[in-house]
Design a protein around this motif. Sequence first.
Motif, PDB file in Angstrom:
ATOM      1  N   ILE A   1     -11.918  24.101   4.792  1.00 40.98           N
ATOM      2  CA  ILE A   1     -11.476  22.813   4.265  1.00 40.98           C
ATOM      3  C   ILE A   1     -11.551  22.824   2.741  1.00 40.98           C
ATOM      4  O   ILE A   1     -12.553  23.242   2.158  1.00 40.98           O
ATOM      5  N   THR A   2     -10.484  22.354   2.115  1.00 41.28           N
ATOM      6  CA  THR A   2     -10.421  22.239   0.663  1.00 41.28           C
ATOM      7  C   THR A   2     -10.144  20.788   0.310  1.00 41.28           C
ATOM      8  O   THR A   2      -9.219  20.179   0.864  1.00 41.28           O
ATOM      9  N   LEU A   3     -10.933  20.219  -0.599  1.00 43.66           N
ATOM     10  CA  LEU A   3     -10.676  18.867  -1.099  1.00 43.66           C
ATOM     11  C   LEU A   3      -9.928  18.978  -2.416  1.00 43.66           C
ATOM     12  O   LEU A   3     -10.306  19.769  -3.287  1.00 43.66           O
ATOM     13  N   VAL A   4      -8.888  18.171  -2.554  1.00 42.14           N
ATOM     14  CA  VAL A   4      -8.103  18.153  -3.789  1.00 42.14           C
ATOM     15  C   VAL A   4      -7.829  16.707  -4.177  1.00 42.14           C
ATOM     16  O   VAL A   4      -7.823  15.815  -3.310  1.00 42.14           O
ATOM     17  N   PRO A   5      -7.590  16.462  -5.461  1.00 46.90           N
ATOM     18  CA  PRO A   5      -7.233  15.102  -5.877  1.00 46.90           C
ATOM     19  C   PRO A   5      -5.943  14.648  -5.199  1.00 46.90           C
ATOM     20  O   PRO A   5      -5.035  15.451  -4.965  1.00 46.90           O
ATOM     21  N   LEU A   6      -5.873  13.383  -4.893  1.00 48.32           N
ATOM     22  CA  LEU A   6      -4.703  12.811  -4.255  1.00 48.32           C
ATOM     23  C   LEU A   6      -3.531  12.813  -5.233  1.00 48.32           C
ATOM     24  O   LEU A   6      -3.675  12.410  -6.379  1.00 48.32           O
ATOM     25  N   LEU A   7      -2.384  13.262  -4.748  1.00 45.68           N
ATOM     26  CA  LEU A   7      -1.146  13.259  -5.529  1.00 45.68           C
ATOM     27  C   LEU A   7      -0.097  12.420  -4.804  1.00 45.68           C
ATOM     28  O   LEU A   7      -0.161  12.255  -3.579  1.00 45.68           O
ATOM     29  N   LEU A   8       0.878  11.933  -5.525  1.00 46.60           N
ATOM     30  CA  LEU A   8       1.958  11.145  -4.939  1.00 46.60           C
ATOM     31  C   LEU A   8       2.642  11.922  -3.821  1.00 46.60           C
ATOM     32  O   LEU A   8       3.001  11.355  -2.787  1.00 46.60           O
ATOM     33  N   SER A   9       2.782  13.215  -3.967  1.00 46.40           N
ATOM     34  CA  SER A   9       3.448  14.043  -2.958  1.00 46.40           C
ATOM     35  C   SER A   9       2.676  14.090  -1.631  1.00 46.40           C
ATOM     36  O   SER A   9       3.243  14.437  -0.595  1.00 46.40           O
ATOM     37  N   HIS A  10       1.406  13.729  -1.632  1.00 50.91           N
ATOM     38  CA  HIS A  10       0.610  13.707  -0.403  1.00 50.91           C
ATOM     39  C   HIS A  10       0.872  12.455   0.441  1.00 50.91           C
ATOM     40  O   HIS A  10       0.493  12.409   1.613  1.00 50.91           O
ATOM     41  N   GLN A  11       1.480  11.425  -0.141  1.00 53.02           N
ATOM     42  CA  GLN A  11       1.566  10.128   0.514  1.00 53.02           C
ATOM     43  C   GLN A  11       2.245  10.158   1.888  1.00 53.02           C
ATOM     44  O   GLN A  11       1.734   9.525   2.821  1.00 53.02           O
ATOM     45  N   PRO A  12       3.355  10.868   2.082  1.00 50.81           N
ATOM     46  CA  PRO A  12       3.943  10.883   3.441  1.00 50.81           C
ATOM     47  C   PRO A  12       2.976  11.437   4.499  1.00 50.81           C
ATOM     48  O   PRO A  12       2.874  10.874   5.597  1.00 50.81           O
ATOM     49  N   ALA A  13       2.255  12.491   4.171  1.00 55.34           N
ATOM     50  CA  ALA A  13       1.285  13.057   5.121  1.00 55.34           C
ATOM     51  C   ALA A  13       0.114  12.107   5.337  1.00 55.34           C
ATOM     52  O   ALA A  13      -0.393  11.981   6.458  1.00 55.34           O
ATOM     53  N   ILE A  14      -0.314  11.420   4.284  1.00 51.45           N
ATOM     54  CA  ILE A  14      -1.394  10.432   4.412  1.00 51.45           C
ATOM     55  C   ILE A  14      -0.949   9.297   5.330  1.00 51.45           C
ATOM     56  O   ILE A  14      -1.676   8.884   6.229  1.00 51.45           O
ATOM     57  N   ASP A  15       0.272   8.790   5.121  1.00 47.59           N
ATOM     58  CA  ASP A  15       0.779   7.704   5.967  1.00 47.59           C
ATOM     59  C   ASP A  15       0.845   8.138   7.431  1.00 47.59           C
ATOM     60  O   ASP A  15       0.498   7.353   8.331  1.00 47.59           O
ATOM     61  N   SER A  16       1.261   9.362   7.693  1.00 40.15           N
ATOM     62  CA  SER A  16       1.295   9.867   9.069  1.00 40.15           C
ATOM     63  C   SER A  16      -0.101   9.923   9.668  1.00 40.15           C
ATOM     64  O   SER A  16      -0.310   9.534  10.823  1.00 40.15           O
ATOM     65  N   LEU A  17      -1.064  10.407   8.871  1.00 39.46           N
ATOM     66  CA  LEU A  17      -2.447  10.473   9.342  1.00 39.46           C
ATOM     67  C   LEU A  17      -2.988   9.070   9.632  1.00 39.46           C
ATOM     68  O   LEU A  17      -3.623   8.837  10.667  1.00 39.46           O
ATOM     69  N   LEU A  18      -2.733   8.124   8.739  1.00 40.89           N
ATOM     70  CA  LEU A  18      -3.224   6.761   8.937  1.00 40.89           C
ATOM     71  C   LEU A  18      -2.572   6.106  10.152  1.00 40.89           C
ATOM     72  O   LEU A  18      -3.244   5.400  10.909  1.00 40.89           O
ATOM     73  N   ASP A  19      -1.283   6.361  10.368  1.00 43.81           N
ATOM     74  CA  ASP A  19      -0.627   5.833  11.570  1.00 43.81           C
ATOM     75  C   ASP A  19      -1.238   6.448  12.826  1.00 43.81           C
ATOM     76  O   ASP A  19      -1.476   5.747  13.808  1.00 43.81           O
ATOM     77  N   GLU A  20      -1.504   7.755  12.776  1.00 40.69           N
ATOM     78  CA  GLU A  20      -2.110   8.442  13.924  1.00 40.69           C
ATOM     79  C   GLU A  20      -3.486   7.871  14.239  1.00 40.69           C
ATOM     80  O   GLU A  20      -3.832   7.628  15.389  1.00 40.69           O
ATOM     81  N   ARG A  21      -4.283   7.634  13.213  1.00 43.58           N
ATOM     82  CA  ARG A  21      -5.669   7.206  13.407  1.00 43.58           C
ATOM     83  C   ARG A  21      -5.819   5.713  13.649  1.00 43.58           C
ATOM     84  O   ARG A  21      -6.689   5.285  14.400  1.00 43.58           O
ATOM     85  N   PHE A  22      -5.008   4.889  12.963  1.00 44.50           N
ATOM     86  CA  PHE A  22      -5.201   3.438  13.013  1.00 44.50           C
ATOM     87  C   PHE A  22      -4.008   2.683  13.600  1.00 44.50           C
ATOM     88  O   PHE A  22      -4.079   1.472  13.763  1.00 44.50           O
ATOM     89  N   GLY A  23      -2.915   3.380  13.871  1.00 46.27           N
ATOM     90  CA  GLY A  23      -1.715   2.767  14.420  1.00 46.27           C
ATOM     91  C   GLY A  23      -0.877   2.089  13.358  1.00 46.27           C
ATOM     92  O   GLY A  23      -1.376   1.747  12.280  1.00 46.27           O
ATOM     93  N   PRO A  24       0.399   1.884  13.644  1.00 49.87           N
ATOM     94  CA  PRO A  24       1.274   1.250  12.652  1.00 49.87           C
ATOM     95  C   PRO A  24       0.883  -0.198  12.353  1.00 49.87           C
ATOM     96  O   PRO A  24       1.212  -0.714  11.294  1.00 49.87           O
ATOM     97  N   ALA A  25       0.152  -0.850  13.258  1.00 57.07           N
ATOM     98  CA  ALA A  25      -0.285  -2.234  13.010  1.00 57.07           C
ATOM     99  C   ALA A  25      -1.394  -2.298  11.963  1.00 57.07           C
ATOM    100  O   ALA A  25      -1.823  -3.382  11.576  1.00 57.07           O
ATOM    101  N   ARG A  26      -1.849  -1.136  11.488  1.00 56.90           N
ATOM    102  CA  ARG A  26      -2.898  -1.098  10.470  1.00 56.90           C
ATOM    103  C   ARG A  26      -2.521  -1.932   9.250  1.00 56.90           C
ATOM    104  O   ARG A  26      -3.385  -2.485   8.573  1.00 56.90           O
ATOM    105  N   ARG A  27      -1.260  -2.036   8.967  1.00 61.01           N
ATOM    106  CA  ARG A  27      -0.804  -2.777   7.776  1.00 61.01           C
ATOM    107  C   ARG A  27      -1.025  -4.287   7.913  1.00 61.01           C
ATOM    108  O   ARG A  27      -0.891  -5.016   6.949  1.00 61.01           O
ATOM    109  N   ASN A  28      -1.386  -4.737   9.109  1.00 58.90           N
ATOM    110  CA  ASN A  28      -1.677  -6.161   9.330  1.00 58.90           C
ATOM    111  C   ASN A  28      -3.132  -6.506   9.022  1.00 58.90           C
ATOM    112  O   ASN A  28      -3.499  -7.671   9.035  1.00 58.90           O
ATOM    113  N   ARG A  29      -3.952  -5.513   8.764  1.00 58.28           N
ATOM    114  CA  ARG A  29      -5.376  -5.745   8.516  1.00 58.28           C
ATOM    115  C   ARG A  29      -5.603  -6.371   7.138  1.00 58.28           C
ATOM    116  O   ARG A  29      -4.826  -6.180   6.206  1.00 58.28           O
ATOM    117  N   THR A  30      -6.707  -7.082   7.029  1.00 58.16           N
ATOM    118  CA  THR A  30      -7.058  -7.764   5.788  1.00 58.16           C
ATOM    119  C   THR A  30      -7.130  -6.818   4.595  1.00 58.16           C
ATOM    120  O   THR A  30      -6.672  -7.149   3.498  1.00 58.16           O
TER     121      THR A  30
END
Length: 181
Positions: free
Chosen positions: A2-31
Amino acid sequence: MITLVPLLLSHQPAIDSLLDERFGPARRNRTAYRLRDRAEVLSAYSSVAFDGDQLVGSLQCWPIRLKSVGGARMPMILLGPVAVAAAREGQGIATALMRASLAALDAGDSPPVLLIGDAPFYGRFGFSAAATRHWELPGPVDHARLLLRGPATGLPRIAWVEAVPVERAGSVNPSRPAKVA
């Protein structure tokens, strides 16, 4: 490995996919998303975890502020979401992301850090709900999950947690970049 790197704009699509996988698309309704909606991620405090070229974890930080009853506004940082790929849970990735982010926040002399999460996990990093019982957010929140890191000295007992729109994001900590590189 595992390698940790600073977040870049180019990572955002993969981050969004991970967040949808983990929290579901309804995550955007959270406070918490009401606080992130118009803000830009603070890349200096945010990072992603890779195994080779596969993103397996992410942690993002956002500018927010606390508004007292008297109207004073104090800068804060919203930490989260923290997400790890389901197949990689229990491997210490979330802990490594937390340590990296908190080290950057501490080195940057950041404002207080707030998150919405499970006290048993985040408590070991110094987060507690002791000072946030009377804080209001732009939506429902379980106050036992509204966690602040560090002492509450100087913070109001009753307050509102507010978003910091993009045009004001840099005001949280001018010495740190507010935009994703």
